[in-house]
Design an enzyme around this catalytic site. Structure first.
Site, short mmCIF file in Angstrom:
data_model
loop_
_atom_site.label_atom_id
_atom_site.label_comp_id
_atom_site.label_asym_id
_atom_site.label_seq_id
_atom_site.Cartn_x
_atom_site.Cartn_y
_atom_site.Cartn_z
N ASP A 199 0.86 -1.20 0.00
CA ASP A 199 0.00 0.00 0.00
C ASP A 199 0.89 1.25 0.00
OD1 ASP A 199 -0.80 0.48 3.55
OD2 ASP A 199 0.97 -0.42 2.61
N ASP A 244 6.82 1.25 1.81
CA ASP A 244 6.51 0.24 0.78
C ASP A 244 7.39 0.47 -0.45
OD1 ASP A 244 3.89 1.07 2.28
OD2 ASP A 244 3.50 -0.97 1.60
N ASN A 285 -2.49 2.67 3.54
CA ASN A 285 -1.95 4.01 3.82
C ASN A 285 -2.81 5.09 3.17
OD1 ASN A 285 0.34 3.45 5.41
ND2 ASN A 285 1.48 2.79 3.58
N THR A 325 2.97 -6.11 2.76
CA THR A 325 3.49 -4.99 3.56
C THR A 325 2.39 -3.94 3.80
OG1 THR A 325 4.26 -3.74 1.64
CG2 THR A 325 5.81 -5.30 2.63
N PHE A 327 -0.83 -0.58 12.60
CA PHE A 327 -1.75 -0.07 11.57
C PHE A 327 -2.24 -1.16 10.59
CE2 PHE A 327 -3.69 3.07 8.87
CZ PHE A 327 -3.56 2.53 7.59
N ASN A 328 -1.33 -1.94 10.00
CA ASN A 328 -1.73 -2.89 8.95
C ASN A 328 -2.74 -3.91 9.45
OD1 ASN A 328 0.00 -1.64 7.20
ND2 ASN A 328 1.59 -3.23 7.28
N HIS A 336 9.67 0.43 7.89
CA HIS A 336 9.14 -0.89 8.25
C HIS A 336 9.20 -1.93 7.14
CE1 HIS A 336 7.16 1.20 11.69
NE2 HIS A 336 6.86 2.13 10.81
N ASP A 337 8.61 -1.64 5.99
CA ASP A 337 8.28 -2.68 5.01
C ASP A 337 9.46 -3.45 4.43
OD1 ASP A 337 5.51 -0.65 3.85
OD2 ASP A 337 5.59 -2.21 5.39
N1 PIR Z 1 2.04 5.80 11.37
C1 PIR Z 1 2.11 4.87 10.37
C2 PIR Z 1 0.95 4.29 9.82
C3 PIR Z 1 1.05 3.33 8.83
C4 PIR Z 1 2.28 2.92 8.37
C5 PIR Z 1 2.31 1.82 7.35
N2 PIR Z 1 1.79 0.63 8.05
C6 PIR Z 1 2.93 -0.18 8.44
C7 PIR Z 1 3.52 0.25 9.77
O1 PIR Z 1 2.54 0.32 10.76
C8 PIR Z 1 3.87 -0.04 7.25
O2 PIR Z 1 3.50 -0.99 6.28
C9 PIR Z 1 3.64 1.40 6.77
O3 PIR Z 1 3.58 1.40 5.33
C10 PIR Z 1 3.44 3.50 8.89
C11 PIR Z 1 3.36 4.47 9.88
CA CA Z 2 2.91 -0.50 4.00
#
Ligand code: PIR
Ligand code: CA
Length: 310
Positions: free
Chosen positions: A9, A14, A38, A123, A164-165, A238-239
């Site tokens: 997303d 990503d 996102n 991701t 979040f995911n 993160h991803d």
């Molecule tokens: N505050 C925040 C919210 C969503 C994400 C997205 N969601 C995941 C981290 O929570 C990652 O996949 C990133 O793309 C990152 C930060």
């Molecule tokens: Ca993501």
């Protein structure tokens, strides 16, 4: 090389995952599938096409779910902006969107390859993955493993306990974690170790060229928002950690600390919906197909990303 489908997303981080998956020799990127998370599906799909153009991705790119299975979508505009990739300039897409729906493409690719050949690397929210398993339950035994960015064994980011995911579509996440296939969860515990510090940014900028410029701008913008919204000195990217786990497995391991553990997704809690309940109690029987990543060799990780840019 390991054949993967990257379900994403985009999303600043990503984009880094896409660049890494495309560049690293241990990964063969079979397809990119987009899912709302996102930002809305049209926006993340537009971003995926632009990133693919920059990265030279020629694999099919297909759009999937435009929202959660049951709930209403709550996009993460605070971090990723109104476009989903604010602050970076994408090239005009020179690749066209595949006509197939992402869910159909995932099912088709897995069912036309040998069992155990394909690894799913989500991701973003897990809506596409859950829909694919609903459409073709045999996916569970044919997919080699799912290595996903999402969840957390400790602190959340969207809520005190939810990442979040997972929280975007808890029902989908529950179906994915309960399906019975191997799931490796790259949650916030490990991704908060993948911080794009000024030293990391300098290392990437020093590579030079359009991808290095793109990544430099991306890290700067993502860093500004992460600082404003969550008070981080350096942003956790993160991803690409999920992609790095697959690379580490292909190259013999040693750079990521994984722990097999039962993982349950809360879908009904008043305060805890979206939480991944990871059972780390040492005396608990752990012959389960789920595992959580807890440690990362950050220098090794950033070396992968820098090489991908190069
Ligand atoms: N505050 C925040 C919210 C969503 C994400 C997205 N969601 C995941 C981290 O929570 C990652 O996949 C990133 O793309 C990152 C930060
Ligand atoms: Ca993501």
């Amino acid at each position: 090389p390991r054949k993967i489908i990257l379900d994403c997303d985009p999303g600043h981080d990503d984009a880094v995952a896409l660049l890494l998956a495309q560049a690293h020799p241990a990964i063969e990127l079979l397809a990119v599938t987009a899912v709302a998370g996102n930002q809305s599906l049209p926006k993340v799909t537009h971003n995926a096409l632009g990133i693919a153009t920059l990265a030279g991705i020629t694999a099919p790119i297909a759009a999937g779910a435009d929202g959660p299975l049951q709930r209403s979508a709550e996009f993460a505009a605070d971090i990723h902006g109104d476009s989903g990739l604010d602050g970076v300039v994408l090239p005009e897409a020179s690749v066209a969107l595949d006509a197939r729906n992402a869910v159909d493409l995932i099912v088709e690719l897995v069912m036309t390859h040998e069992p155990g050949e394909i690894t799913l690397v989500p991701t973003g929210p897990l809506t596409n993955i859950a829909l694919a398993v609903r459409r073709e339950p045999r996916l569970v035994e044919r997919v080699r493993e799912v290595v996903l960015m999402g969840g957390a064994a400790h602190l959340g980011n969207l809520t005190p306990v939810a990442e979040f995911n997972i929280a975007f579509d808890p029902e989908a996440a529950a179906e994915v974690f309960e399906a019975g296939w191997r799931v490796t969860m790259a949650g916030l515990d490990v991704t908060h170790q993948a911080l794009a510090t000024p030293e990391v940014a300098e290392r990437i900028t020093a590579v030079g060229g359009p991808k290095a410029e793109f990544m430099t701008d991306l890290i700067a913008e993502y860093g500004r928002r992460y600082s404003d919204v969550q008070g981080f000195d350096s942003p956790p990217v993160h991803d690409p950690v999920a992609v790095a786990i697959v690379i580490d497995e292909e190259l013999g391991g040693g750079h990521v600390e994984l722990r097999r553990a039962p993982i349950a997704v809360e879908t009904k809690g008043e305060h805890t919906t979206g939480m991944t309940v990871v059972d780390l109690r040492p005396w608990v029987q752990r012959d389960v197909p789920t595992a959580v990543a807890l440690g990362l060799d950050a220098d090794w990780f950033w070396g992968l990303v820098t090489d991908a840019v190069r």
